[in-house]
Design a protein around this motif. Sequence first.
Motif: not given
Length: 558
Positions: A43, A62, A64, A68, A71, A92-94, A136, A141, A199
Amino acid sequence: MPTPTPPPVVDDAYPLLTDDQIAILRSCGQVRSLREGEHLFRAGEPSEEFFVVLSGTVAVVEARDDQDEIVQLHGPYSFLGELGVLEGQTPFLSALASTPGDVLTVGSAALRDLLSREPALGDLILRAYLLRRTMLVGAGAGFRIIGSAFSPDTRRLLEFAARNRLPHRWADLEKDTGAEALLTRLGVTPQETPVVVWHDRRVLRNPSNAELARVIGLRTQTAAGVCDLMVVGAGPGGLAAAVYGASEGLSTVVLDAVATGGQAGTSSRIENYLGFPAGISGMELAERAVVQANRFGARISVPAEAAGIEQRDGTSVVRLADGGTVAADNVVVATGARYRRLTAPGVERFEGAGVHYAATLWEARTCRLDPVAVVGGGNSAGQAALFLARESPAVHLLVRGGDLAHSMSRYLIDRIERHPRIDVRLHTEVREVTGEDGVESVVVEDNRTGEQEVLPDRALFVFIGARPATSWLADAVTLDRRGFVPTGQDVVHAAADLWKPLARAPLALETGLPGVFAVGDVRSGSVKRVASAVGEGAMAVRLAHEHRGEQAALPAER
Protein backbone atom coordinates in the motif's frame (compact mmCIF):
# COMPACT_ATOMS: atom_id res chain seq x y z
CA MET A 1 1.85 -12.82 8.65
CA PRO A 2 -1.94 -12.47 9.02
CA THR A 3 -4.00 -15.56 9.76
CA PRO A 4 -5.76 -16.80 6.59
CA THR A 5 -9.55 -16.84 6.54
CA PRO A 6 -11.84 -18.81 4.21
CA PRO A 7 -12.38 -17.12 0.85
CA PRO A 8 -15.75 -15.39 0.42
CA VAL A 9 -18.43 -16.47 -2.00
CA VAL A 10 -17.45 -15.65 -5.59
CA ASP A 11 -19.46 -12.74 -6.96
CA ASP A 12 -19.15 -9.97 -9.54
CA ALA A 13 -16.48 -8.24 -7.45
CA TYR A 14 -14.36 -11.39 -7.20
CA PRO A 15 -15.04 -13.51 -10.29
CA LEU A 16 -12.85 -16.44 -11.31
CA LEU A 17 -11.19 -16.44 -14.72
CA THR A 18 -11.57 -19.31 -17.16
CA ASP A 19 -8.68 -21.29 -18.62
CA ASP A 20 -9.23 -19.52 -21.95
CA GLN A 21 -9.09 -16.09 -20.32
CA ILE A 22 -5.89 -16.95 -18.47
CA ALA A 23 -4.40 -18.19 -21.76
CA ILE A 24 -5.15 -14.77 -23.29
CA LEU A 25 -3.40 -13.02 -20.39
CA ARG A 26 -0.41 -15.37 -20.66
CA SER A 27 0.23 -13.99 -24.14
CA CYS A 28 1.52 -10.75 -22.64
CA GLY A 29 2.59 -11.85 -19.15
CA GLN A 30 5.04 -14.05 -17.33
CA VAL A 31 4.83 -16.55 -14.48
CA ARG A 32 6.43 -15.74 -11.11
CA SER A 33 6.89 -18.07 -8.14
CA LEU A 34 6.16 -16.78 -4.64
CA ARG A 35 7.48 -17.73 -1.22
CA GLU A 36 5.19 -17.59 1.79
CA GLY A 37 5.08 -14.02 3.11
CA GLU A 38 6.48 -12.48 -0.11
CA HIS A 39 4.81 -9.21 -1.14
CA LEU A 40 3.37 -8.65 -4.58
CA PHE A 41 2.72 -4.98 -3.85
CA ARG A 42 2.54 -2.69 -0.83
CA ALA A 43 0.00 0.00 0.00
CA GLY A 44 1.24 3.45 -0.91
CA GLU A 45 4.12 2.22 -3.10
CA PRO A 46 3.92 2.48 -6.91
CA SER A 47 2.98 -0.74 -8.69
CA GLU A 48 2.31 -1.26 -12.38
CA GLU A 49 1.46 -4.94 -12.51
CA PHE A 50 -1.70 -7.01 -12.77
CA PHE A 51 -1.65 -10.39 -11.02
CA VAL A 52 -3.56 -13.63 -11.58
CA VAL A 53 -3.18 -16.40 -8.99
CA LEU A 54 -2.28 -19.70 -10.68
CA SER A 55 -1.60 -21.74 -7.54
CA GLY A 56 -1.38 -21.15 -3.80
CA THR A 57 -3.16 -18.29 -2.05
CA VAL A 58 -2.56 -14.55 -1.85
CA ALA A 59 -3.91 -12.37 0.96
CA VAL A 60 -4.93 -8.74 0.34
CA VAL A 61 -4.45 -6.90 3.62
CA GLU A 62 -4.89 -3.46 5.15
CA ALA A 63 -2.74 -2.16 8.00
CA ARG A 64 -4.90 -0.93 10.88
CA ASP A 65 -3.46 -0.06 14.28
CA ASP A 66 -0.15 -1.77 13.45
CA GLN A 67 -1.88 -5.01 12.47
CA ASP A 68 -2.65 -6.48 9.08
CA GLU A 69 -6.32 -7.27 8.54
CA ILE A 70 -7.25 -9.56 5.67
CA VAL A 71 -9.59 -7.90 3.20
CA GLN A 72 -9.69 -10.74 0.68
CA LEU A 73 -8.04 -14.14 0.21
CA HIS A 74 -7.38 -15.01 -3.44
CA GLY A 75 -6.97 -18.56 -4.70
CA PRO A 76 -6.32 -20.05 -8.17
CA TYR A 77 -8.11 -18.37 -11.11
CA SER A 78 -8.61 -15.17 -9.09
CA PHE A 79 -7.07 -11.81 -10.04
CA LEU A 80 -5.84 -9.06 -7.73
CA GLY A 81 -6.14 -5.29 -7.65
CA GLU A 82 -8.84 -2.69 -8.05
CA LEU A 83 -9.50 0.39 -10.16
CA GLY A 84 -6.11 2.00 -9.48
CA VAL A 85 -4.39 -0.69 -11.58
CA LEU A 86 -6.05 0.65 -14.72
CA GLU A 87 -5.75 4.33 -13.78
CA GLY A 88 -2.12 4.39 -12.64
CA GLN A 89 -2.85 5.04 -8.97
CA THR A 90 -0.72 3.65 -6.15
CA PRO A 91 -2.32 0.69 -4.31
CA PHE A 92 -4.51 1.38 -1.28
CA LEU A 93 -3.96 -2.15 0.07
CA SER A 94 -1.07 -4.64 0.23
CA ALA A 95 -0.88 -8.18 -1.13
CA LEU A 96 1.36 -11.04 -0.02
CA ALA A 97 1.52 -14.79 -0.45
CA SER A 98 -0.17 -16.61 2.43
CA THR A 99 0.96 -19.95 0.96
CA PRO A 100 3.64 -20.63 -1.69
CA GLY A 101 2.48 -20.66 -5.28
CA ASP A 102 2.68 -19.11 -8.75
CA VAL A 103 1.16 -15.94 -10.15
CA LEU A 104 0.88 -14.57 -13.67
CA THR A 105 2.06 -10.96 -13.91
CA VAL A 106 1.03 -8.56 -16.68
CA GLY A 107 2.22 -4.96 -16.97
CA SER A 108 -0.59 -2.42 -16.63
CA ALA A 109 0.16 -0.86 -20.04
CA ALA A 110 0.07 -4.28 -21.71
CA LEU A 111 -3.13 -5.05 -19.82
CA ARG A 112 -4.88 -1.91 -21.07
CA ASP A 113 -3.84 -2.72 -24.63
CA LEU A 114 -4.99 -6.32 -24.29
CA LEU A 115 -8.36 -5.36 -22.85
CA SER A 116 -9.05 -3.11 -25.84
CA ARG A 117 -8.72 -6.24 -28.01
CA GLU A 118 -10.67 -8.52 -25.66
CA PRO A 119 -13.83 -6.60 -24.71
CA ALA A 120 -15.51 -9.46 -22.82
CA LEU A 121 -12.47 -9.99 -20.59
CA GLY A 122 -12.04 -6.24 -20.25
CA ASP A 123 -15.62 -5.76 -19.09
CA LEU A 124 -15.28 -8.57 -16.55
CA ILE A 125 -12.16 -7.03 -15.01
CA LEU A 126 -13.44 -3.44 -15.14
CA ARG A 127 -16.75 -4.34 -13.54
CA ALA A 128 -14.96 -6.20 -10.73
CA TYR A 129 -12.60 -3.26 -10.20
CA LEU A 130 -15.46 -0.76 -10.01
CA LEU A 131 -17.23 -2.88 -7.40
CA ARG A 132 -14.04 -3.33 -5.39
CA ARG A 133 -13.45 0.42 -5.34
CA THR A 134 -16.98 0.94 -4.04
CA MET A 135 -16.41 -1.70 -1.37
CA LEU A 136 -13.16 -0.03 -0.29
CA VAL A 137 -14.96 3.27 0.10
CA GLY A 138 -17.77 1.71 2.12
CA ALA A 139 -15.25 0.00 4.40
CA GLY A 140 -13.33 3.22 5.08
CA ALA A 141 -10.10 1.79 3.68
CA GLY A 142 -7.23 3.81 2.22
CA PHE A 143 -5.47 6.86 3.60
CA ARG A 144 -6.59 8.85 6.62
CA ILE A 145 -7.48 12.53 6.87
CA ILE A 146 -7.20 13.93 10.40
CA GLY A 147 -8.62 17.38 11.08
CA SER A 148 -11.48 19.47 12.38
CA ALA A 149 -14.80 19.59 10.58
CA PHE A 150 -14.65 23.38 10.92
CA SER A 151 -11.28 23.70 9.17
CA PRO A 152 -11.60 24.90 5.55
CA ASP A 153 -8.53 22.84 4.63
CA THR A 154 -10.03 19.70 6.16
CA ARG A 155 -13.18 20.25 4.12
CA ARG A 156 -11.08 20.90 1.01
CA LEU A 157 -9.20 17.60 1.41
CA LEU A 158 -12.40 15.67 2.12
CA GLU A 159 -14.10 17.13 -0.95
CA PHE A 160 -11.08 16.37 -3.14
CA ALA A 161 -10.94 12.76 -1.93
CA ALA A 162 -14.70 12.29 -2.37
CA ARG A 163 -14.92 13.90 -5.82
CA ASN A 164 -12.00 11.78 -7.04
CA ARG A 165 -13.59 8.64 -5.59
CA LEU A 166 -10.53 7.86 -3.45
CA PRO A 167 -10.82 5.36 -0.55
CA HIS A 168 -10.19 7.24 2.68
CA ARG A 169 -11.42 7.66 6.21
CA TRP A 170 -11.72 10.80 8.29
CA ALA A 171 -10.81 11.25 11.93
CA ASP A 172 -12.69 14.30 13.23
CA LEU A 173 -10.69 16.03 15.96
CA GLU A 174 -13.90 17.09 17.70
CA LYS A 175 -15.54 13.66 17.69
CA ASP A 176 -12.98 10.90 17.24
CA THR A 177 -11.54 9.99 20.64
CA GLY A 178 -8.58 8.23 19.06
CA ALA A 179 -7.57 11.09 16.76
CA GLU A 180 -5.44 12.93 19.34
CA ALA A 181 -3.68 9.73 20.39
CA LEU A 182 -2.90 8.99 16.76
CA LEU A 183 -1.48 12.47 16.27
CA THR A 184 0.73 12.01 19.34
CA ARG A 185 2.05 8.72 18.00
CA LEU A 186 2.82 10.41 14.67
CA GLY A 187 4.49 13.41 16.33
CA VAL A 188 1.92 15.87 15.02
CA THR A 189 0.31 18.62 17.10
CA PRO A 190 -3.37 19.55 16.66
CA GLN A 191 -2.22 22.96 15.41
CA GLU A 192 -0.53 21.26 12.43
CA THR A 193 -3.74 19.63 11.23
CA PRO A 194 -5.24 18.75 8.89
CA VAL A 195 -2.85 15.98 7.97
CA VAL A 196 -3.07 13.07 5.58
CA VAL A 197 -1.64 9.82 6.91
CA TRP A 198 -0.49 7.83 3.92
CA HIS A 199 -0.75 4.18 4.96
CA ASP A 200 0.80 4.69 8.42
CA ARG A 201 4.18 5.46 6.90
CA ARG A 202 4.06 9.01 5.64
CA VAL A 203 2.45 12.13 7.06
CA LEU A 204 1.46 14.98 4.73
CA ARG A 205 0.93 18.17 6.73
CA ASN A 206 -1.94 20.15 5.21
CA PRO A 207 -1.06 19.10 1.66
CA SER A 208 -2.39 20.93 -1.36
CA ASN A 209 -4.73 19.00 -3.63
CA ALA A 210 -1.93 18.81 -6.20
CA GLU A 211 0.51 17.35 -3.66
CA LEU A 212 -1.96 14.69 -2.58
CA ALA A 213 -2.74 13.90 -6.23
CA ARG A 214 0.94 13.37 -7.02
CA VAL A 215 1.34 10.95 -4.12
CA ILE A 216 -1.68 8.93 -5.25
CA GLY A 217 -0.76 9.02 -8.92
CA LEU A 218 -3.63 11.16 -10.18
CA ARG A 219 -1.54 13.93 -11.69
CA THR A 220 0.61 13.20 -14.72
CA GLN A 221 3.28 15.30 -16.38
CA THR A 222 2.14 16.71 -19.69
CA ALA A 223 4.50 16.21 -22.60
CA ALA A 224 6.58 19.13 -23.83
CA GLY A 225 5.73 20.77 -27.14
CA VAL A 226 2.38 21.26 -28.81
CA CYS A 227 -0.26 18.53 -28.49
CA ASP A 228 -2.92 17.95 -31.12
CA LEU A 229 -5.87 18.26 -28.75
CA MET A 230 -6.23 19.72 -25.28
CA VAL A 231 -9.45 19.13 -23.34
CA VAL A 232 -10.11 21.46 -20.41
CA GLY A 233 -12.66 19.83 -18.13
CA ALA A 234 -13.19 16.10 -17.57
CA GLY A 235 -16.97 15.80 -17.37
CA PRO A 236 -18.91 13.65 -19.86
CA GLY A 237 -18.32 16.06 -22.76
CA GLY A 238 -14.61 16.41 -22.06
CA LEU A 239 -14.05 12.69 -21.54
CA ALA A 240 -15.95 11.94 -24.77
CA ALA A 241 -13.67 14.33 -26.65
CA ALA A 242 -10.64 12.66 -25.03
CA VAL A 243 -11.80 9.16 -26.00
CA TYR A 244 -12.62 10.08 -29.61
CA GLY A 245 -9.55 12.28 -30.05
CA ALA A 246 -7.08 9.75 -28.64
CA SER A 247 -8.71 6.85 -30.48
CA GLU A 248 -8.21 8.72 -33.76
CA GLY A 249 -4.51 9.16 -33.11
CA LEU A 250 -4.47 12.73 -31.80
CA SER A 251 -2.02 13.41 -28.99
CA THR A 252 -4.55 14.31 -26.30
CA VAL A 253 -4.14 16.02 -22.93
CA VAL A 254 -7.03 16.35 -20.45
CA LEU A 255 -6.99 18.85 -17.58
CA ASP A 256 -9.46 19.24 -14.73
CA ALA A 257 -9.31 21.52 -11.71
CA VAL A 258 -11.02 19.10 -9.30
CA ALA A 259 -11.88 15.61 -10.54
CA THR A 260 -12.91 13.52 -13.51
CA GLY A 261 -16.64 13.08 -13.96
CA GLY A 262 -17.71 16.71 -13.62
CA GLN A 263 -21.16 17.47 -12.29
CA ALA A 264 -22.41 14.13 -13.62
CA GLY A 265 -19.91 12.38 -11.36
CA THR A 266 -21.79 13.69 -8.33
CA SER A 267 -25.02 11.97 -9.39
CA SER A 268 -26.08 8.80 -7.59
CA ARG A 269 -27.80 7.48 -10.72
CA ILE A 270 -28.34 8.57 -14.33
CA GLU A 271 -31.38 6.77 -15.69
CA ASN A 272 -32.03 8.42 -19.04
CA TYR A 273 -28.66 7.73 -20.68
CA LEU A 274 -28.88 5.60 -23.82
CA GLY A 275 -27.78 1.99 -23.41
CA PHE A 276 -28.19 1.72 -19.63
CA PRO A 277 -31.83 0.68 -19.04
CA ALA A 278 -31.21 0.10 -15.33
CA GLY A 279 -29.32 3.38 -15.02
CA ILE A 280 -25.68 3.98 -14.16
CA SER A 281 -24.10 5.96 -11.36
CA GLY A 282 -22.16 9.07 -12.29
CA MET A 283 -19.13 7.52 -10.61
CA GLU A 284 -19.20 4.37 -12.74
CA LEU A 285 -19.81 6.31 -15.95
CA ALA A 286 -16.84 8.56 -15.18
CA GLU A 287 -14.52 5.69 -14.24
CA ARG A 288 -15.39 3.74 -17.37
CA ALA A 289 -14.69 6.81 -19.51
CA VAL A 290 -11.37 7.48 -17.75
CA VAL A 291 -10.21 3.90 -18.29
CA GLN A 292 -11.29 4.12 -21.93
CA ALA A 293 -9.45 7.41 -22.50
CA ASN A 294 -6.31 6.08 -20.80
CA ARG A 295 -6.46 2.95 -22.92
CA PHE A 296 -6.28 5.04 -26.10
CA GLY A 297 -3.35 7.07 -24.78
CA ALA A 298 -4.97 10.27 -23.49
CA ARG A 299 -3.01 11.90 -20.64
CA ILE A 300 -5.33 12.98 -17.82
CA SER A 301 -4.04 15.36 -15.15
CA VAL A 302 -5.96 16.21 -11.95
CA PRO A 303 -5.92 18.73 -10.40
CA ALA A 304 -4.79 21.08 -13.12
CA GLU A 305 -6.74 24.34 -13.13
CA ALA A 306 -6.88 26.51 -16.25
CA ALA A 307 -6.34 30.21 -15.49
CA GLY A 308 -6.37 31.74 -18.96
CA ILE A 309 -6.00 31.16 -22.68
CA GLU A 310 -4.33 33.01 -25.55
CA GLN A 311 -3.29 32.31 -29.11
CA ARG A 312 0.22 32.59 -30.51
CA ASP A 313 0.77 32.09 -34.24
CA GLY A 314 -2.31 29.90 -34.56
CA THR A 315 -1.53 27.78 -31.49
CA SER A 316 -3.68 27.96 -28.35
CA VAL A 317 -1.79 28.24 -25.07
CA VAL A 318 -3.62 27.53 -21.80
CA ARG A 319 -2.11 29.05 -18.66
CA LEU A 320 -2.45 26.99 -15.50
CA ALA A 321 -3.07 28.28 -11.99
CA ASP A 322 0.26 26.82 -10.82
CA GLY A 323 2.16 28.90 -13.39
CA GLY A 324 2.60 26.23 -16.06
CA THR A 325 1.34 26.29 -19.64
CA VAL A 326 0.09 23.71 -22.14
CA ALA A 327 0.00 24.38 -25.88
CA ALA A 328 -2.29 22.71 -28.42
CA ASP A 329 -3.44 22.99 -32.01
CA ASN A 330 -7.05 22.59 -30.84
CA VAL A 331 -8.75 23.11 -27.48
CA VAL A 332 -12.06 21.71 -26.28
CA VAL A 333 -13.56 23.76 -23.45
CA ALA A 334 -15.66 21.41 -21.30
CA THR A 335 -15.44 23.07 -17.90
CA GLY A 336 -19.17 22.72 -17.35
CA ALA A 337 -21.16 24.40 -14.64
CA ARG A 338 -21.09 24.13 -10.87
CA TYR A 339 -23.98 24.04 -8.44
CA ARG A 340 -24.72 27.39 -6.87
CA ARG A 341 -23.98 27.80 -3.18
CA LEU A 342 -26.97 28.15 -0.89
CA THR A 343 -26.95 31.41 1.04
CA ALA A 344 -28.53 31.04 4.47
CA PRO A 345 -27.14 31.32 8.01
CA GLY A 346 -25.19 28.22 9.02
CA VAL A 347 -24.76 26.83 5.51
CA GLU A 348 -21.17 27.94 4.95
CA ARG A 349 -20.14 26.78 8.41
CA PHE A 350 -21.24 23.21 7.76
CA GLU A 351 -20.19 22.87 4.10
CA GLY A 352 -18.50 19.49 3.79
CA ALA A 353 -19.62 18.57 7.31
CA GLY A 354 -23.34 18.09 6.82
CA VAL A 355 -24.03 20.45 3.92
CA HIS A 356 -23.19 18.79 0.59
CA TYR A 357 -23.35 19.65 -3.12
CA ALA A 358 -23.25 16.03 -4.25
CA ALA A 359 -25.11 12.87 -3.27
CA THR A 360 -22.88 9.87 -3.80
CA LEU A 361 -21.82 7.00 -1.59
CA TRP A 362 -19.11 9.22 -0.11
CA GLU A 363 -21.55 11.82 1.22
CA ALA A 364 -24.35 9.39 2.04
CA ARG A 365 -22.21 7.29 4.38
CA THR A 366 -21.89 10.27 6.77
CA CYS A 367 -25.64 10.42 7.47
CA ARG A 368 -26.92 6.87 7.20
CA LEU A 369 -30.21 6.25 9.03
CA ASP A 370 -30.70 9.99 9.68
CA PRO A 371 -33.42 12.23 8.26
CA VAL A 372 -32.04 14.53 5.55
CA ALA A 373 -33.15 17.40 3.34
CA VAL A 374 -32.58 17.87 -0.39
CA VAL A 375 -32.91 21.35 -1.93
CA GLY A 376 -33.79 21.69 -5.61
CA GLY A 377 -36.42 20.88 -8.22
CA GLY A 378 -34.36 19.40 -11.07
CA ASN A 379 -33.34 15.88 -12.02
CA SER A 380 -30.20 15.94 -9.87
CA ALA A 381 -32.25 16.77 -6.78
CA GLY A 382 -34.79 14.08 -7.63
CA GLN A 383 -32.14 11.41 -8.09
CA ALA A 384 -30.47 12.46 -4.84
CA ALA A 385 -33.74 12.16 -2.92
CA LEU A 386 -34.38 8.66 -4.25
CA PHE A 387 -30.83 7.56 -3.53
CA LEU A 388 -30.82 8.88 0.03
CA ALA A 389 -34.25 7.40 0.74
CA ARG A 390 -32.76 3.91 0.45
CA GLU A 391 -31.45 4.21 4.02
CA SER A 392 -32.79 7.47 5.43
CA PRO A 393 -36.05 7.22 7.40
CA ALA A 394 -37.19 10.56 5.96
CA VAL A 395 -36.11 12.73 3.04
CA HIS A 396 -37.54 16.23 2.75
CA LEU A 397 -37.39 17.46 -0.84
CA LEU A 398 -37.50 21.26 -0.63
CA VAL A 399 -38.61 23.01 -3.82
CA ARG A 400 -38.85 26.79 -4.15
CA GLY A 401 -41.43 26.66 -6.95
CA GLY A 402 -44.90 25.23 -7.00
CA ASP A 403 -44.52 22.42 -9.54
CA LEU A 404 -41.94 19.65 -9.94
CA ALA A 405 -42.86 19.21 -13.60
CA HIS A 406 -41.32 22.58 -14.43
CA SER A 407 -37.75 21.19 -14.34
CA MET A 408 -37.89 17.47 -13.43
CA SER A 409 -38.45 14.50 -15.73
CA ARG A 410 -41.80 12.74 -15.43
CA TYR A 411 -40.32 9.34 -14.61
CA LEU A 412 -38.59 10.83 -11.55
CA ILE A 413 -41.68 12.69 -10.39
CA ASP A 414 -43.74 9.50 -10.50
CA ARG A 415 -41.20 7.57 -8.42
CA ILE A 416 -40.83 10.37 -5.89
CA GLU A 417 -44.58 10.76 -5.44
CA ARG A 418 -44.92 7.03 -4.78
CA HIS A 419 -42.01 6.79 -2.35
CA PRO A 420 -43.23 6.52 1.26
CA ARG A 421 -40.14 8.15 2.79
CA ILE A 422 -39.91 11.21 0.53
CA ASP A 423 -41.85 14.28 1.62
CA VAL A 424 -42.07 16.92 -1.13
CA ARG A 425 -42.36 20.48 0.18
CA LEU A 426 -43.30 22.93 -2.59
CA HIS A 427 -42.99 26.72 -2.15
CA THR A 428 -40.32 26.02 0.49
CA GLU A 429 -36.96 27.71 1.06
CA VAL A 430 -34.15 27.15 3.57
CA ARG A 431 -33.75 29.98 6.03
CA GLU A 432 -31.14 28.55 8.43
CA VAL A 433 -29.07 25.48 9.24
CA THR A 434 -28.44 24.91 12.94
CA GLY A 435 -26.27 22.65 15.08
CA GLU A 436 -23.24 22.45 17.34
CA ASP A 437 -20.69 19.94 16.02
CA GLY A 438 -22.77 19.13 12.95
CA VAL A 439 -26.10 19.78 11.25
CA GLU A 440 -28.94 19.14 13.70
CA SER A 441 -31.89 20.86 12.06
CA VAL A 442 -32.97 22.90 9.05
CA VAL A 443 -35.27 25.91 9.35
CA VAL A 444 -37.54 26.24 6.31
CA GLU A 445 -40.13 28.82 5.28
CA ASP A 446 -43.21 28.71 3.10
CA ASN A 447 -42.48 31.52 0.59
CA ARG A 448 -46.21 32.23 0.20
CA THR A 449 -47.25 32.58 3.84
CA GLY A 450 -43.93 33.25 5.59
CA GLU A 451 -44.65 30.43 8.04
CA GLN A 452 -41.49 28.73 9.32
CA GLU A 453 -40.86 25.16 10.47
CA VAL A 454 -37.88 23.37 11.99
CA LEU A 455 -37.07 20.03 10.33
CA PRO A 456 -34.95 17.51 12.31
CA ASP A 457 -32.64 16.85 9.36
CA ARG A 458 -29.02 15.90 10.04
CA ALA A 459 -27.72 16.73 6.56
CA LEU A 460 -28.57 19.08 3.70
CA PHE A 461 -27.95 18.28 0.02
CA VAL A 462 -28.10 21.27 -2.33
CA PHE A 463 -28.89 21.18 -6.08
CA ILE A 464 -30.18 24.65 -6.93
CA GLY A 465 -29.02 25.42 -10.44
CA ALA A 466 -25.57 26.01 -11.80
CA ARG A 467 -23.23 28.76 -12.90
CA PRO A 468 -20.78 28.27 -15.80
CA ALA A 469 -17.09 27.73 -15.00
CA THR A 470 -15.86 30.35 -17.47
CA SER A 471 -14.03 32.96 -15.39
CA TRP A 472 -10.71 31.80 -16.90
CA LEU A 473 -12.06 32.60 -20.39
CA ALA A 474 -13.50 36.05 -19.67
CA ASP A 475 -10.70 38.09 -21.27
CA ALA A 476 -10.24 35.92 -24.34
CA VAL A 477 -13.53 34.35 -25.45
CA THR A 478 -16.91 35.97 -26.02
CA LEU A 479 -19.42 35.06 -23.26
CA ASP A 480 -23.15 35.61 -23.15
CA ARG A 481 -24.85 37.68 -20.44
CA ARG A 482 -25.08 34.66 -18.11
CA GLY A 483 -21.43 33.73 -18.57
CA PHE A 484 -21.91 30.78 -20.94
CA VAL A 485 -19.86 30.40 -24.15
CA PRO A 486 -21.59 31.16 -27.47
CA THR A 487 -20.49 29.02 -30.42
CA GLY A 488 -20.96 28.92 -34.18
CA GLN A 489 -23.16 31.61 -35.68
CA ASP A 490 -23.80 33.11 -32.25
CA VAL A 491 -20.29 34.60 -32.17
CA VAL A 492 -19.95 35.81 -35.75
CA HIS A 493 -20.77 39.42 -35.03
CA ALA A 494 -19.22 39.65 -31.59
CA ALA A 495 -15.89 38.20 -32.74
CA ALA A 496 -15.85 39.05 -36.44
CA ASP A 497 -12.26 40.39 -36.34
CA LEU A 498 -10.94 36.96 -35.36
CA TRP A 499 -12.40 35.33 -38.45
CA LYS A 500 -11.20 37.72 -41.18
CA PRO A 501 -7.86 35.90 -41.73
CA LEU A 502 -9.71 32.61 -42.27
CA ALA A 503 -12.39 34.04 -44.56
CA ARG A 504 -15.03 31.80 -43.01
CA ALA A 505 -17.62 31.69 -40.27
CA PRO A 506 -16.83 29.71 -37.13
CA LEU A 507 -17.59 26.01 -37.14
CA ALA A 508 -20.63 24.70 -35.28
CA LEU A 509 -19.06 24.36 -31.81
CA GLU A 510 -16.26 26.87 -32.32
CA THR A 511 -15.95 29.79 -29.93
CA GLY A 512 -14.66 33.32 -30.49
CA LEU A 513 -11.16 31.86 -30.91
CA PRO A 514 -10.32 29.75 -33.98
CA GLY A 515 -9.64 26.14 -33.04
CA VAL A 516 -11.19 26.52 -29.59
CA PHE A 517 -14.46 24.61 -29.21
CA ALA A 518 -17.00 24.52 -26.36
CA VAL A 519 -19.13 21.50 -25.45
CA GLY A 520 -21.59 20.44 -22.79
CA ASP A 521 -23.03 22.55 -19.99
CA VAL A 522 -20.53 25.40 -20.48
CA ARG A 523 -21.85 26.10 -23.98
CA SER A 524 -24.57 28.71 -24.42
CA GLY A 525 -27.84 27.12 -25.52
CA SER A 526 -26.74 23.53 -24.89
CA VAL A 527 -29.12 20.85 -23.67
CA LYS A 528 -28.05 20.18 -20.09
CA ARG A 529 -27.99 16.40 -20.38
CA VAL A 530 -25.18 13.84 -20.26
CA ALA A 531 -26.05 12.35 -23.64
CA SER A 532 -25.92 15.70 -25.45
CA ALA A 533 -22.58 16.57 -23.80
CA VAL A 534 -21.10 13.26 -24.95
CA GLY A 535 -22.37 13.85 -28.48
CA GLU A 536 -20.90 17.35 -28.57
CA GLY A 537 -17.56 16.07 -27.27
CA ALA A 538 -17.38 13.57 -30.15
CA MET A 539 -18.49 16.20 -32.67
CA ALA A 540 -15.82 18.65 -31.47
CA VAL A 541 -13.12 16.15 -32.40
CA ARG A 542 -14.43 15.94 -35.95
CA LEU A 543 -14.45 19.75 -36.15
CA ALA A 544 -10.93 19.84 -34.74
CA HIS A 545 -9.81 17.65 -37.65
CA GLU A 546 -11.34 20.21 -40.03
CA HIS A 547 -9.50 23.04 -38.30
CA ARG A 548 -6.18 21.15 -38.40
CA GLY A 549 -6.57 20.58 -42.12
CA GLU A 550 -7.39 24.22 -42.61
CA GLN A 551 -4.31 25.32 -40.65
CA ALA A 552 -2.08 23.00 -42.68
CA ALA A 553 -3.30 24.70 -45.87
CA LEU A 554 -2.41 28.21 -44.67
CA PRO A 555 0.76 29.96 -45.92
CA ALA A 556 3.91 29.27 -43.90
CA GLU A 557 4.11 32.83 -42.50
CA ARG A 558 0.83 32.23 -40.66
